[in-house]
Design a protein around this motif. Structure first.
Motif, PDB file in Angstrom:
ATOM      1  N   GLU A  93       3.441  -3.943  53.126  1.00 48.25           N
ATOM      2  CA  GLU A  93       2.484  -3.536  54.157  1.00 48.25           C
ATOM      3  C   GLU A  93       1.192  -3.014  53.527  1.00 48.25           C
ATOM      4  OE1 GLU A  93       2.622  -3.923  57.419  1.00 48.25           O
ATOM      5  OE2 GLU A  93       4.478  -5.041  57.087  1.00 48.25           O
ATOM      6  N   TYR A  94       1.324  -2.196  52.490  1.00 50.80           N
ATOM      7  CA  TYR A  94       0.142  -1.697  51.789  1.00 50.80           C
ATOM      8  C   TYR A  94      -0.647  -2.855  51.174  1.00 50.80           C
ATOM      9  CZ  TYR A  94       1.182   3.313  52.090  1.00 50.80           C
ATOM     10  OH  TYR A  94       1.381   4.589  52.536  1.00 50.80           O
ATOM     11  N   PHE A  95       0.069  -3.843  50.637  1.00 53.22           N
ATOM     12  CA  PHE A  95      -0.600  -4.993  50.022  1.00 53.22           C
ATOM     13  C   PHE A  95      -1.425  -5.752  51.059  1.00 53.22           C
ATOM     14  CE2 PHE A  95      -1.115  -9.246  48.392  1.00 53.22           C
ATOM     15  CZ  PHE A  95      -1.305  -9.068  47.030  1.00 53.22           C
ATOM     16  N   LYS A  96      -0.849  -5.935  52.253  1.00 55.87           N
ATOM     17  CA  LYS A  96      -1.576  -6.625  53.321  1.00 55.87           C
ATOM     18  C   LYS A  96      -2.848  -5.870  53.704  1.00 55.87           C
ATOM     19  CE  LYS A  96       2.575  -8.683  55.351  1.00 55.87           C
ATOM     20  NZ  LYS A  96       3.500  -8.657  56.522  1.00 55.87           N
ATOM     21  N   GLN A  97      -2.792  -4.540  53.586  1.00 59.22           N
ATOM     22  CA  GLN A  97      -3.960  -3.719  53.900  1.00 59.22           C
ATOM     23  C   GLN A  97      -4.917  -3.592  52.705  1.00 59.22           C
ATOM     24  OE1 GLN A  97      -2.502   0.070  55.364  1.00 59.22           O
ATOM     25  NE2 GLN A  97      -0.899  -0.930  56.569  1.00 59.22           N
ATOM     26  N   LYS A  98      -4.593  -4.300  51.627  1.00 55.79           N
ATOM     27  CA  LYS A  98      -5.391  -4.289  50.386  1.00 55.79           C
ATOM     28  C   LYS A  98      -5.420  -2.908  49.725  1.00 55.79           C
ATOM     29  CE  LYS A  98      -8.293  -8.176  51.746  1.00 55.79           C
ATOM     30  NZ  LYS A  98      -9.666  -8.716  51.888  1.00 55.79           N
ATOM     31  N   LYS A  99      -4.378  -2.131  49.984  1.00 57.84           N
ATOM     32  CA  LYS A  99      -4.205  -0.852  49.293  1.00 57.84           C
ATOM     33  C   LYS A  99      -3.263  -1.094  48.118  1.00 57.84           C
ATOM     34  CE  LYS A  99      -4.866   1.887  53.518  1.00 57.84           C
ATOM     35  NZ  LYS A  99      -4.263   2.881  54.447  1.00 57.84           N
ATOM     36  N   PHE A 100      -3.827  -1.705  47.069  1.00 53.99           N
ATOM     37  CA  PHE A 100      -2.994  -2.227  45.991  1.00 53.99           C
ATOM     38  C   PHE A 100      -2.337  -1.128  45.155  1.00 53.99           C
ATOM     39  CE2 PHE A 100      -6.387  -5.509  46.643  1.00 53.99           C
ATOM     40  CZ  PHE A 100      -5.571  -6.408  47.322  1.00 53.99           C
ATOM     41  N   LYS A 101      -3.024  -0.025  44.930  1.00 56.84           N
ATOM     42  CA  LYS A 101      -2.429   1.054  44.131  1.00 56.84           C
ATOM     43  C   LYS A 101      -1.255   1.685  44.868  1.00 56.84           C
ATOM     44  CE  LYS A 101      -6.543   2.129  41.404  1.00 56.84           C
ATOM     45  NZ  LYS A 101      -7.521   3.164  40.992  1.00 56.84           N
ATOM     46  N   GLU A 102      -1.401   1.861  46.190  1.00 58.57           N
ATOM     47  CA  GLU A 102      -0.289   2.399  46.971  1.00 58.57           C
ATOM     48  C   GLU A 102       0.878   1.423  46.963  1.00 58.57           C
ATOM     49  OE1 GLU A 102      -3.376   2.345  47.801  1.00 58.57           O
ATOM     50  OE2 GLU A 102      -4.031   4.301  48.569  1.00 58.57           O
ATOM     51  N   ALA A 103       0.538   0.121  47.037  1.00 56.29           N
ATOM     52  CA  ALA A 103       1.592  -0.906  46.990  1.00 56.29           C
ATOM     53  C   ALA A 103       2.343  -0.853  45.665  1.00 56.29           C
ATOM     54  CB  ALA A 103       0.978  -2.290  47.196  1.00 56.29           C
ATOM     55  N   ILE A 104       1.604  -0.670  44.569  1.00 53.71           N
ATOM     56  CA  ILE A 104       2.227  -0.579  43.239  1.00 53.71           C
ATOM     57  C   ILE A 104       3.186   0.605  43.192  1.00 53.71           C
ATOM     58  CG2 ILE A 104       1.749  -0.034  40.812  1.00 53.71           C
ATOM     59  CD1 ILE A 104      -0.812  -1.743  41.116  1.00 53.71           C
ATOM     60  N   ASP A 105       2.793   1.730  43.770  1.00 51.85           N
ATOM     61  CA  ASP A 105       3.675   2.902  43.790  1.00 51.85           C
ATOM     62  C   ASP A 105       4.977   2.606  44.534  1.00 51.85           C
ATOM     63  OD1 ASP A 105       1.840   4.378  42.372  1.00 51.85           O
ATOM     64  OD2 ASP A 105       0.909   5.273  44.139  1.00 51.85           O
TER      65      ASP A 105
END
Length: 411
Positions: A93-105
């Motif tokens: 979901e974070y990746f879809k929102q382009k929040k890549f650092k949160e997605a990595i976490d």
């Protein structure tokens, strides 16, 4: 006259009152914990506290017991505990929102809870988005260690390696992914781009080397325009013109000779370098851990049967099913059989061991079944000329007869 309660009755009443008091205290402690976790309006808290009082003299036990059960279940519900799948989905979901650092976490937490090829590959894609290509390459490698047929891991490692300048390795990853899924248009495009960039780099290097050679030849040519230390000057007489022409012809011949010498020297250096690379590769043969590693190493030693034999012998025969799993291909299978045939007579026990364990590789029967007529004819020929001839020791005859039905089934 009413009877006064006896001692036993008074004790029971006190015990029951104590039980209700303990239950009330427990409920209040749970309410306090719930308040800390989910702050509520202070007015509502006061109302709840007042409801719990005993001013009316009647304690609503059934209603508050339901509240206790509900609250208790909220603390013990598995849904409230983190798990690898939910962390991975949150990362998506974070990746879809382009929040890549949160997605990595999120992907990192998922991997910590339960490592999976998908989580590693997803984190690699997030790393690519923030241009952390080294980390992306490492994650894809970890994904392939868990699943060596995961196409997305090959594709994303190819992307990362291209950005890192590892163009040859990038091409190999894309090429292997295409073998697993030949109709994947995205990977086809990726393979074409990596190959085009690699060829362009080679041409640029070759152009730079040629430019340096031309400049060197020009310097040599300028030195040759002097005769006996004297520069040639423009002249008008026919005798001088003839002499100048002869000198120029001599200079051209010298230049041609020098160019040939330089070319020969470059070729010799290239040949020596190639020989040295092969020698170093031979010294550093290490057992592969996957079908991909085996195929890359095997292709790198193409044309050198001795080194391919060394690579094969570096692998324990019992490890073949684990290495190839479902990734064994017909060309590699036939190559291995041909390689085993080269040392069959000298090391027959080892050779038979390889032949036996190849049959335990998943998809072996399917590969044999769908051999082309020409491949099948080659295999039958090798079998009768090498594995089943008069020189074969009799103690191996039964094993080879059983293997013959698997390698050369009747069609």
């Amino acid at each position: 006259m009413a009877r006064a309660p006896n001692k036993h009755g008074r004790d029971q009443a006190l015990d029951f009152q104590g039980f209700l008091s303990d239950l009330q205290d427990w409920e209040l402690s749970l309410k306090d914990k719930d308040k800390k976790m989910r702050p509520q309006d202070s007015h509502q808290e006061k109302l709840k506290t007042r409801d719990l009082g005993t001013s009316s003299g009647n304690y609503d036990y059934s209603r508050n017991l339901d509240s206790i059960n509900t609250m208790s279940s909220s603390f013990t519900s598995e849904d409230s505990l983190p798990d690898a799948a939910s962390e991975k989905e949150l990362g998506n979901e974070y990746f879809k929102q382009k929040k890549f650092k949160e997605a990595i976490d999120c992907y990192s937490r998922s991997i910590a809870l339960s490592p999976s090829a998908v989580a590693y590959a997803n984190r690699a894609m997030a790393y690519i988005k923030i241009k952390s290509f080294r980390e992306a390459e490492d994650d894809c490698t970890e994904a392939l260690n868990l699943d060596d047929r995961y196409i997305k891991a090959y594709s994303r490692r190819s992307m990362a390696r291209k950005e890192l300048g590892k163009l040859k390795e990038s091409i190999e990853d894309a090429e292997f992914a295409l073998r697993l899924e030949p109709q994947n248009q995205e990977i086809k495009k990726q393979y074409t781009e990596a190959k085009s960039l690699y060829e362009k780099t080679i041409l640029q290097k070759a152009s730079g080397a040629r430019k340096n050679s031309v400049q060197e030849m020009q310097k040599v040519g300028k030195l040759d325009t002097k005769v006996n230390g004297q520069s040639i000057q423009p002249v008008s007489s026919s005798a001088q013109i003839t002499e100048m022409t002869a000198v120029q012809d001599h200079t051209k011949r010298n230049n041609t000779t020098r160019k040939q010498e330089v070319k020969a020297s470059v070729q010799e250096l290239a040949s020596r370098a190639a020989s040295r690379v092969k020698a170093v590769a031979a010294e550093k043969i290490t057992p592969p851990n996957s079908a991909y590693q085996f195929e890359v190493s095997w292709r790198g030693l193409a044309g050198d049967n001795a080194r391919q034999t060394s690579l094969l012998k570096a692998i324990s025969p019992n490890a073949l099913p684990q290495i190839f799993k479902n990734a064994l291909t017909v060309p590699i299978l036939l190559d291995i059989i041909k390689c085993v045939a080269t040392f069959f007579i000298e090391e027959i026990d080892l050779a038979v061991n390889y032949l036996e364990n190849l049959t335990r590789v998943p998809r072996f029967d399917t590969l044999i079944m769908f051999l082309s007529s020409s491949d099948n004819a080659d295999l039958v020929k090798i079998w009768y000329e090498v594995f089943d001839n008069e020189a074969t020791p009799i103690e191996y005859a039964e094993k080879l007869d059983n293997l013959h039905t698997k390698y050369c089934p009747k069609r």
